[in-house]
Each structure stands twice: as structure tokens, then as C-alpha cells.
Design a protein around this motif. Sequence first.
Motif, PDB file in Angstrom:
ATOM      1  N   ASP A 100       0.802  -1.161   0.088  1.00  0.00           N
ATOM      2  CA  ASP A 100      -0.118  -0.043  -0.021  1.00  0.00           C
ATOM      3  C   ASP A 100       0.805   1.172   0.029  1.00  0.00           C
ATOM      4  O   ASP A 100       0.635   1.994  -0.779  1.00  0.00           O
ATOM      5  N   VAL A 101       1.887   1.256   0.927  1.00  0.00           N
ATOM      6  CA  VAL A 101       2.721   2.484   0.876  1.00  0.00           C
ATOM      7  C   VAL A 101       3.554   2.760  -0.292  1.00  0.00           C
ATOM      8  O   VAL A 101       3.717   3.830  -0.537  1.00  0.00           O
ATOM      9  N   ALA A 102       3.976   1.753  -0.686  1.00  0.00           N
ATOM     10  CA  ALA A 102       4.799   1.605  -1.709  1.00  0.00           C
ATOM     11  C   ALA A 102       3.977   2.151  -2.897  1.00  0.00           C
ATOM     12  O   ALA A 102       4.873   3.062  -3.849  1.00  0.00           O
ATOM     13  N   ALA A 103       2.848   1.759  -3.159  1.00  0.00           N
ATOM     14  CA  ALA A 103       1.937   2.265  -4.249  1.00  0.00           C
ATOM     15  C   ALA A 103       2.000   3.748  -4.084  1.00  0.00           C
ATOM     16  O   ALA A 103       1.837   4.556  -5.042  1.00  0.00           O
ATOM     17  N   MET A 104       1.687   4.348  -2.903  1.00  0.00           N
ATOM     18  CA  MET A 104       1.333   5.632  -2.494  1.00  0.00           C
ATOM     19  C   MET A 104       2.517   6.467  -3.093  1.00  0.00           C
ATOM     20  O   MET A 104       2.487   7.680  -3.308  1.00  0.00           O
ATOM     21  N   ILE A 105       3.923   6.114  -2.676  1.00  0.00           N
ATOM     22  CA  ILE A 105       5.083   6.628  -2.886  1.00  0.00           C
ATOM     23  C   ILE A 105       5.400   6.848  -4.251  1.00  0.00           C
ATOM     24  O   ILE A 105       5.651   7.900  -4.859  1.00  0.00           O
ATOM     25  N   HIS A 106       4.767   5.899  -5.188  1.00  0.00           N
ATOM     26  CA  HIS A 106       4.956   5.940  -6.596  1.00  0.00           C
ATOM     27  C   HIS A 106       3.791   7.081  -7.266  1.00  0.00           C
ATOM     28  O   HIS A 106       4.477   7.776  -8.010  1.00  0.00           O
ATOM     29  N   VAL A 107       2.730   7.029  -6.460  1.00  0.00           N
ATOM     30  CA  VAL A 107       1.755   7.923  -6.988  1.00  0.00           C
ATOM     31  C   VAL A 107       1.975   9.160  -6.603  1.00  0.00           C
ATOM     32  O   VAL A 107       1.657  10.061  -7.334  1.00  0.00           O
ATOM     33  N   PHE A 108       2.383   9.440  -5.486  1.00  0.00           N
ATOM     34  CA  PHE A 108       2.637  10.889  -4.897  1.00  0.00           C
ATOM     35  C   PHE A 108       3.777  11.240  -5.789  1.00  0.00           C
ATOM     36  O   PHE A 108       3.759  12.831  -6.310  1.00  0.00           O
ATOM     37  N   ASN A 109       4.809  10.936  -5.977  1.00  0.00           N
ATOM     38  CA  ASN A 109       5.928  11.315  -6.912  1.00  0.00           C
ATOM     39  C   ASN A 109       5.599  11.440  -8.291  1.00  0.00           C
ATOM     40  O   ASN A 109       5.776  12.445  -8.995  1.00  0.00           O
ATOM     41  N   ALA A 110       4.843  10.597  -8.994  1.00  0.00           N
ATOM     42  CA  ALA A 110       4.464  10.728 -10.059  1.00  0.00           C
ATOM     43  C   ALA A 110       3.523  11.875 -10.482  1.00  0.00           C
ATOM     44  O   ALA A 110       3.689  12.488 -11.425  1.00  0.00           O
ATOM     45  N   ALA A 111       2.404  12.145  -9.401  1.00  0.00           N
ATOM     46  CA  ALA A 111       1.647  13.249  -9.748  1.00  0.00           C
ATOM     47  C   ALA A 111       2.382  14.584  -9.450  1.00  0.00           C
ATOM     48  O   ALA A 111       2.160  15.608 -10.240  1.00  0.00           O
ATOM     49  N   LEU A 112       3.506  14.612  -8.676  1.00  0.00           N
ATOM     50  CA  LEU A 112       4.132  15.820  -8.239  1.00  0.00           C
ATOM     51  C   LEU A 112       5.137  16.084  -9.627  1.00  0.00           C
ATOM     52  O   LEU A 112       5.411  17.494  -9.769  1.00  0.00           O
ATOM     53  N   LYS A 113       5.366  15.126 -10.395  1.00  0.00           N
ATOM     54  CA  LYS A 113       6.127  15.350 -11.638  1.00  0.00           C
ATOM     55  C   LYS A 113       5.191  15.709 -12.671  1.00  0.00           C
ATOM     56  O   LYS A 113       5.512  15.864 -14.051  1.00  0.00           O
ATOM     57  N   GLY A 114       3.902  15.922 -12.451  1.00  0.00           N
ATOM     58  CA  GLY A 114       2.838  16.246 -13.646  1.00  0.00           C
ATOM     59  C   GLY A 114       2.162  15.108 -14.192  1.00  0.00           C
ATOM     60  O   GLY A 114       1.462  15.238 -15.111  1.00  0.00           O
ATOM     61  N   ARG A 115       2.348  13.795 -13.715  1.00  0.00           N
ATOM     62  CA  ARG A 115       1.557  12.680 -14.268  1.00  0.00           C
ATOM     63  C   ARG A 115       0.010  12.842 -14.039  1.00  0.00           C
ATOM     64  O   ARG A 115      -0.363  13.220 -12.541  1.00  0.00           O
ATOM     65  N   ASP A 116      -0.905  12.825 -14.906  1.00  0.00           N
ATOM     66  CA  ASP A 116      -2.323  12.664 -14.602  1.00  0.00           C
ATOM     67  C   ASP A 116      -2.776  11.120 -14.470  1.00  0.00           C
ATOM     68  O   ASP A 116      -3.119  10.572 -15.373  1.00  0.00           O
ATOM     69  N   ASP A 117      -2.985  10.841 -12.979  1.00  0.00           N
ATOM     70  CA  ASP A 117      -3.623   9.721 -12.738  1.00  0.00           C
ATOM     71  C   ASP A 117      -2.878   8.324 -13.461  1.00  0.00           C
ATOM     72  O   ASP A 117      -3.611   7.373 -13.831  1.00  0.00           O
TER      73      ASP A 117
END
Length: 276
Positions: free
Chosen positions: A65-82
Motif C-alpha cells: 500500500d505504502v509503496a504504491a502511494m510513494i509511486h503515485v505521490f511522486n508521479a503526480a508531483l512530476k505532472g503525471r495525471d492519474d
Amino acid sequence: MPLFKRNPFGHILFVKRLLIQILGIISHGRYRSFNELQIEGSDILRQLPDKNILFISNHQTYFADVAAMIHVFNAALKGRDDNIKNIGYLWKPKLNIYYVAAGETMRSGFLPRVFAYVGSVSVERTWRNAGKDVKRQVKMSDISNIGKALNDGWVITFPQGTTTPFKPIRRGTAHIIKTFKPTVVPIVIDGFRRSFDKKGLMIKKRNVLQSMVIKEPLEIDYENEDVASIVEKIEYAIEQHPSFLKVLTPEQIKEEQEYREKRRFWGPDSGKEEEE
């Protein structure tokens, strides 16, 4: 930035960055190849300030769960949309992301200790230890460490304190909210329990729909709302209130199916999910 700059917990940021990158590369396929991760709410993450953010979520595995959130958080902050396409978002990851975890879990072996260095705020559970029910006082140092993490950045917590669904929310989370007054962002995850083993290290099944929904921050009156009210808000926000266990009418089932269909992305074979 000095090479050996440390965070408030004494962790060397250079080492933490390297661990996030290595573990991120290893785990990326678990959310992009073996099982795909559907994301909603990346834009909400980009609107948040850099610190004093408390993410509350339901819990399905120890680490996935946490690993996925770290991926999602960083991707979003770099401009990835969902999405978490192109793992280049981990080149300069956000280093002030923390997560609250049971101390006994994070001391249970070499790999958990590595995960702990990535960002664990380890606490001693007051109700459970070594698989047995216990009753003990909250350690003030644990509360202080959570406050230290909030003061430095973003903190992920699982307020039920267990991977078992629909367990009560621990009131300590509400006390932390009233004490430190963070922006509280709910996250609802699904599919991780079917995808991984309980620890979240081994892939149990493939082609499972995994989802992560980031919701708008909760509106909380820190001064006047009592603990019970905040606990109830958390239950509804992470969809763990007992009312979510109610029997649905045919109309509600149809609405739920239509909603899930909107979130479906796998293709015509995606409905062939295995039953638990």
C-alpha cells in the motif's frame, strides 16, 4: 545540498533517495505489469502544501500500500495525471514522505529495516504485540515523532491499525489531528489484498484491478469538533464505516456497477476478475 544532509530522524537524504529509487524500480512492475493500478485524484496532490499533510487510508497489506502511494505521490508531483508511466519521476523523489508503522513490524527483519529507512515513523501499538492482545499506555515519544514528521512533510497513516477491513478507527488518529492540525487527505485503496500476500511482498494473483482514489481534504474544526466526530468522519472518508456493509438494493448495485465501469481501464476481459 550537502551530500550527507539528514532529515529530522537522522536519516541521510542521499541514502534515502537511493533506496527509494532502487525499491521503486523493483516494485514498479507490480503496479504496471503484473497488475495495473488505476488512480484518481492526482491533481489534488499537486495542490497540497509541502508539509503538515496527513494522509488517512484503509489498509490491505503491510508494505504494498505504502509503496504504491510513494509511486503515485511522486508521479503526480512530476505532472503525471492519474498514472505512473515512465518511472523517471523517481529521479528526484520527494524525500519528506513518511508513514506510520508498527515498530515490531519494522524490526522484523533486514528488508523491513530497509523500508523503515525510506520513511517509517515507528510506533508501539497499544492494543497488539507479537500477535497477542495487550493494553498499554501511548508512548509520548511516538506522538512527538509523528508531529516531527508532519512538521517536515507528508505523513501516511492507516487509522485502523490493521489490514483487516471494517475494524474500528483508533482514536489516537483523531487526537493527532486535533493536536497538530494537519490537512487531512483521505485515500481509499482496493485490490491490494487480492494482488499480494499479507506482507505485500509476494504477488499472489495477477490481472487484478487495483485502485487508489485520493479524495479532497476533510473539513475539520480542530478546536470545537470532538474526537468521536473526527473518528466518524474518518470512517466515512476511507469507506470503513459500518454502513458500507449494508445490503444494497438492485438499484444501488446497478449504480455501483456503472461507477466501477467508468473506472475500468483494462479492456473487454477486465470483468474476468477472480473471486475471493
